[in-house]
Design an enzyme around this catalytic site. Structure first.
Site, PDB file in Angstrom:
ATOM      1  N   CYS A 163     -48.593 -28.302   3.698  1.00  0.00           N
ATOM      2  CA  CYS A 163     -49.518 -27.307   4.243  1.00  0.00           C
ATOM      3  C   CYS A 163     -49.899 -27.609   5.685  1.00  0.00           C
ATOM      4  O   CYS A 163     -50.515 -26.780   6.352  1.00  0.00           O
ATOM      5  CB  CYS A 163     -50.781 -27.222   3.389  1.00  0.00           C
ATOM      6  N   HIS A 168     -53.339 -18.406   2.758  1.00  0.00           N
ATOM      7  CA  HIS A 168     -52.739 -19.714   3.021  1.00  0.00           C
ATOM      8  C   HIS A 168     -51.222 -19.663   2.835  1.00  0.00           C
ATOM      9  O   HIS A 168     -50.690 -20.105   1.840  1.00  0.00           O
ATOM     10  CB  HIS A 168     -53.367 -20.751   2.073  1.00  0.00           C
TER      11      HIS A 168
END
Lengths: 392, 483
Positions: free
Chosen positions: A86, A336
């Protein structure tokens, strides 16, 4: 050494776009970034690209970076795909800053992309789980939500004062901001009641304490001082770049309630920028799960250990507070898209420092972006500042 | 046909020196099945294995119990005899995994008895016939059509350490073999035990075979205080007993099928434990194993000091589940194959860490003394890259962080388990080293617990369970059960 400046930043819509390719989403992000460049931008001037992705759902594990820049028409430029889960594009930005500061490049494209929602639920979960510590953590049956929920359980135990409602406060605040962001994946407001009574995903975290799985892309143009002066009327200086690694498995780390690599990366960024957390006017922090935003407040030095709930309750991190956090809506509301998140945060920072944000903080001068890979295996923290007087 | 099992005389009289028992925690009341099917069910209650249990995990649990009650160490076991009708795979040895999980010496010999419910008796005789201390483990979890054998299917495991100079001496043993098929069979490729239900043929065959083999034992039959006889249902032992001079109370004290269900090869072995527990010193206890085909094994023990395996307490413990829960736990309903496959941990990678996965063997840094788990890479404290010294962690530790993974939230490789067992808790557990100097943390799934009731600070103990199966190979490892 030249400083590195952001001269343009943009993103695609974040959301669920099963019919879009990761390449076309990146086209959108790039186009928006170019629109924010004040001067005459020539794509041929881009020297190099660093693009973050976890791996676009496994469909193009190798060479997805060149696939993107070739699709975009940036023919022949060197493109490096950056992978740190991420934090992939936080690290892509770091690479771009290093390239400019070193003098090797004058104009670098940093960005990220991810497409996650066009595969089966099982496949998506499999793919999301590949950045956890696989041999032990994953095979105990846990997920990313599970690992952050474990952190939350330890946090609630360690700090008597903290409650599940504090996690919900993160959701209410970030959804309130994201509702004003036209690019947000979940751009709607939510109430404390909704955010507290939602079904559990991994107790004590419920649905509103977890970010969605998102498709999207983001792009940032990083320039040397001379090129920034040419291209931008109000460039944003990358005044501090910090990064740090940590053990990939939560069980391997001394702290169960914070992310040590965040603290280290922040220290390095503050030192690089010559500032302290008190100098910050706003921040975009990595709120993949609500507990992560609380941990970030403490890891980044916004408050003492255990005091994060207090910041939320007192509204310190609200848009009109002393230190607004996640005015973009954060990962929670904006979404996200793993590889696109890090430079996606920079899109918001760039807008804030140029007075163009959807939820505009009053005359900010210094902002921060904090991007976490996995549950804390890799972290970047960047500090951004307005150029004094606006122009270079 | 009668064998003399009094031992060679060198080491004294051979028999049982320690016992162990394992029953799955879940219990299904027969009334639940009767309500569902509108029929009379042959057992009062049955033990139902959890989705992450099988014959192998139950064998390890019972084996560990027996070794814990023995005054020598796991290293001293020279022979491992295992028996089950439900080995996890139709082809592939499973004794080595039991040996590894129990920390037995890799040089030991093993025998495996299977293919009929008489396997438990065969394994006990293999233990008696071997040299030196032997561990005998009988574990089983038969399955059957939910309307037929499945209505009485139970589960459990019994373990015996067999050695010379025993308090429970095997006085005599006997075998009987005759051509009598069709009483209990399972076709190739099937998991379901079936019966032909030719009532008179079946009853007569079992009665005559078992009473013949026991009648052949050269023991004082009048001194028999407890008898564990072939017990697919509670009435069969008493039918067999009519041909023998044992009273009904002696037969009842060795009959457990009404409480644990038909546990295949393990039922008579667990009944033997119950019988041994029930008698006074000086009594004789017999076991009559039967296997369709047919074969029978008769064992006669002289009990000089009764062991206390705790059968009564184990039966009384346990947690009632509903019939739908039992059907789910067994995979009768809701079983699934998940797309996307399991986590990519290769088999060699898994095998490389067996000592950690089965026995929590951590490492101590030779430089600074810090404890590392798993013991690989640089020292977590000082960063030195030296080979760690092995130091096992206690199998009992404390939860320091925990969450519950709800339905729909499990990683793909755990979806099938979650369908069968429901939400599960995943914790970070901290355990001290056995030598008491230091501790380490590791991630662990919790099992046999109410996931909503688990919290930080709970004390949990490790048990070998099925972790997940990929490409046909089941990975076993420790899961943790709250106290």
């Amino acid at each position: 050494m030249t400083d590195a400046y952001i001269v343009g930043a943009g993103q695609s819509d974040f959301g669920s776009f099963p019919n879009r390719s990761y390449r076309s989403l990146f086209d959108d992000a790039f186009d928006e970034a170019v629109e924010t460049v004040d001067g005459d931008f020539d794509p041929d001037d881009v020297d190099e690209a660093f693009l973050g992705t976890l791996g676009v759902g496994g469909r193009q594990l190798g060479l997805s970076g060149p696939a993107v820049t070739e699709h975009l028409g940036l023919h022949g430029i060197p493109t490096t795909r950056v992978e740190n889960a991420c934090a992939a594009s936080g690290y892509a930005l770091r690479q771009a800053v290093m390239a400019v500061r070193s003098g090797m490049a004058d104009l670098v494209l940093a960005g990220g992309y991810e497409v996650m929602t066009d595969t089966s639920g099982d496949h998506t979960k499999w793919w999301l789980g590949v950045s956890g510590e696989t041999e032990w953590e994953r095979l105990s049956g846990t997920t990313f939500a599970g690992v952050y929920a474990q952190m939350a359980s330890a946090y609630l135990r360690e700090h008597d004062d903290a409650t599940v409602e504090d996690f919900s406060r993160v959701a209410v605040k970030n959804h309130g901001n994201g509702a004003k962001n036209p690019h947000a994946h979940l751009g709607f407001e939510c109430t404390m009641e909704e955010a507290t009574n939602a079904p559990d995903v991994a107790s004590p975290l419920n649905l509103y304490h977890c970010c969605p799985t998102t498709d999207g892309a983001s792009a940032v143009l990083v320039a040397s001082e001379s090129v920034a002066a040419e291209l931008s009327d109000a460039p944003v200086r990358v005044s501090g770049a910090g990064a740090a690694s940590g053990r990939v498995g939560l069980f391997q780390r001394d702290s169960l309630t914070g992310i040590p690599a965040s603290a280290t990366a922040a220290d390095r960024a503050y030192e690089d920028a010559g500032i302290t957390p008190e100098d910050l006017d706003f921040a975009e922090v990595h709120d993949c799960f609500a507990i992560a935003e609380l941990a970030a407040y403490e890891d980044l030095g916004f408050c003492d250990r255990g005091a994060a709930p207090q910041l939320l309750r007192e509204g310190v991190t609200d848009p009109d507070g002393a230190l607004p956090v996640n005015t973009s809506g954060g990962l929670k509301s904006k979404g996200h898209p793993i590889g696109a998140t890090g430079t996606g945060q920079v899109v918001e920072v760039f807008a804030q420092l140029r007075g163009d944000a959807h939820v505009q903080v009053e005359r900010p001068e210094v902002g921060l972006a904090h991007n976490v890979g996995g549950s804390g295996g890799g972290v970047t923290v960047h500090v951004f500042e307005q150029v004094e007087g606006g122009e270079l | 046909m009668s064998g003399d099992a009094d031992g060679s005389g060198v080491g004294g009289r051979r028999g049982i020196v320690a016992t162990g028992l394992y029953l799955p925690q879940q219990r299904l009341d027969g009334d639940e099945i009767e309500a569902a099917w509108g029929t009379t069910v042959p057992v009062d209650r049955a033990a139902v294995p959890a989705a992450d249990e099988d014959a192998l995990t139950m064998a390890v649990a019972a084996g560990r119990d027996a070794l814990g009650r023995w005054d020598l160490g796991a290293d001293d076991v020279a022979h491992l005899a295992v028996a089950t009708t439900t080995p996890p795979l139709e082809e592939e040895a499973f004794a080595p995994r039991i040996a590894a999980a129990l920390g037995l010496d890799s040089a030991l010999s093993t025998t495996t008895a299977t293919q009929s419910t008489a396997a438990g008796g065969e394994a006990l005789l293999a233990g008696v016939d071997s040299d030196g201390p032997a561990l005998v483990v009988v574990a089983d979890a038969p399955e059957g059509d939910a309307a037929e054998v499945g209505q009485r299917a139970g589960a459990g495991a019994a373990a015996f350490v067999v050695d010379d100079d025993a308090d429970v001496v095997l006085e005599d043993s006997a075998r009987e073999s005759r051509d009598a098929p069709g009483l209990r069979l399972r076709e190739r490729g099937s998991t379901d035990v079936s019966e032909l239900d030719i009532t008179t043929y079946e009853r007569e065959t079992v009665r005559d075979t078992v009473s013949t083999v026991l009648g052949r034992l050269v023991i004082d039959h009048d001194a028999v205080g407890a008898a564990s006889l072939q017990q697919p249902t509670g009435d069969i032992p008493h039918r067999i007993g009519k041909a023998l001079p044992y009273d009904a109370a002696a037969i009842s004290s060795g009959t457990v099928v009404n409480d644990i269900g038909d546990a295949g090869a393990a039922t008579v072995a667990i009944g033997l434990l119950a019988g041994l527990e029930a008698v006074d010193a000086g009594a004789t206890v017999v076991a009559g194993f039967f296997g369709s085909g047919a074969t029978a094994v008769g064992l006669g023990f002289e009990v000089n000091a009764p062991p206390e395996p705790g059968v009564g307490a184990a039966i009384a413990a346990g947690e009632e589940i509903s019939y739908p829960e039992a059907l789910r736990a067994r995979g009768t309903i809701g079983d699934t194959e998940v797309a996307g496959g399991g986590a990519h941990v290769s088999l060699p990678s898994w095998q490389r860490t067996i000592a950690q996965r089965y026995r929590l063997v951590a490492g101590r840094c030779p430089g600074c003394g810090a404890v590392a788990f798993p013991p690989e890479g640089a020292c977590p404290a000082c960063g030195a890259r030296e080979e760690f010294e092995s130091t096992p962690l206690s199998l009992t530790g404390e939860v320091v962080a925990v969450t519950a993974i709800g339905q729909g939230g499990a990683p793909p490789e755990f979806v099938a388990q979650q369908r069968r067992d429901g939400p599960f808790a995943v914790a970070i557990v901290e355990a001290t080293t056995v030598d008491g100097d230091g501790s380490a943390r590791f991630p662990a799934q919790l099992t046999d617990c109410d996931v909503e009731a688990v919290s930080v600070g709970d004390v949990v103990t490790g048990e070998l369970r099925r972790i997940y199966t990929v490409e046909g190979v089941t990975r076993y490892g420790l899961k943790f059960v709250p106290e």
